[in-house]
Design an enzyme around this catalytic site. Structure first.
Site: not given
Length: 186
Positions: A154, A156-158
């Site tokens: 997503n 907002n992930k790494v």
């Protein structure tokens, strides 16, 4: 064009599987699907209970409902934000079929005692490492723990995909084959 896309996806699957020390990586449309497919691999369905954190994104619990099972919410330790072993033992019943263990904020805690407890009771240990790609503890990488694991892509992930995505990691060929079939359904 499609062949290039397929090769790129296979490249990503292999890289992440190799990085975590897993045999198979299977890209899916979301981490929610990754968790749902993981539950399907272990036959979780109606009448079953799944232990899950009461402090996580809704996907950690909604996938349980998608499988037709009942989420059993477990309290967390306020220092680590993870489910405690004591809470897992307290909430386990004869209907408990799986545990979704969530690593939050890239933080990992020692899980060997929990893994052994699950193994002894035939409870599938599903690692929800959506936020923890790149994390490790005691030379164990996030995504390498439990029967089956997942990451999120997503935004907002790494590692962020344009419109999200996820991956399931496993060492069992039959799980990988089932997930490949499920990801193409619908």
């Amino acid at each position: 064009m499609q062949e290039d896309n397929d090769r790129n996806v296979e490249f990503l699957e292999k890289k992440i599987a190799d990085y975590t020390g897993r045999q198979y990586g299977i890209a899916v449309s979301s981490a929610t699907d990754a968790l749902y497919y993981s539950l399907k691999c272990y036959g979780v369905g109606s009448g079953d209970e799944v232990l899950v954190s009461d402090f996580s994104w809704i996907s950690s619990a909604s996938c349980i409902l998608m499988a037709g099972a009942t989420p059993v919410f477990c309290d967390i330790d306020l220092d680590s934000y993870h489910i405690t072993f004591e809470e897992i033992k307290r909430k386990t019943t004869d209907k408990t079929k799986a545990l979704i263990y969530t690593h939050l904020f890239g933080n990992m805690t020692e899980t060997k005692e929990i893994e052994e407890y699950c193994k002894d009771r035939g409870i599938a240990f599903i690692e929800d490492a959506a936020q923890s790609l790149g994390s490790s503890l005691n030379n164990r990488k996030a995504g390498s723990i439990g029967n089956i694991s997942s990451f999120s892509f997503n935004n907002n992930k790494v590692i962020a995909g344009i419109s999200g995505g996820g991956i399931v990691l496993t060492d069992k060929r039959e799980d990988a084959d089932l997930i490949r079939k499920l990801r193409r359904h619908g």
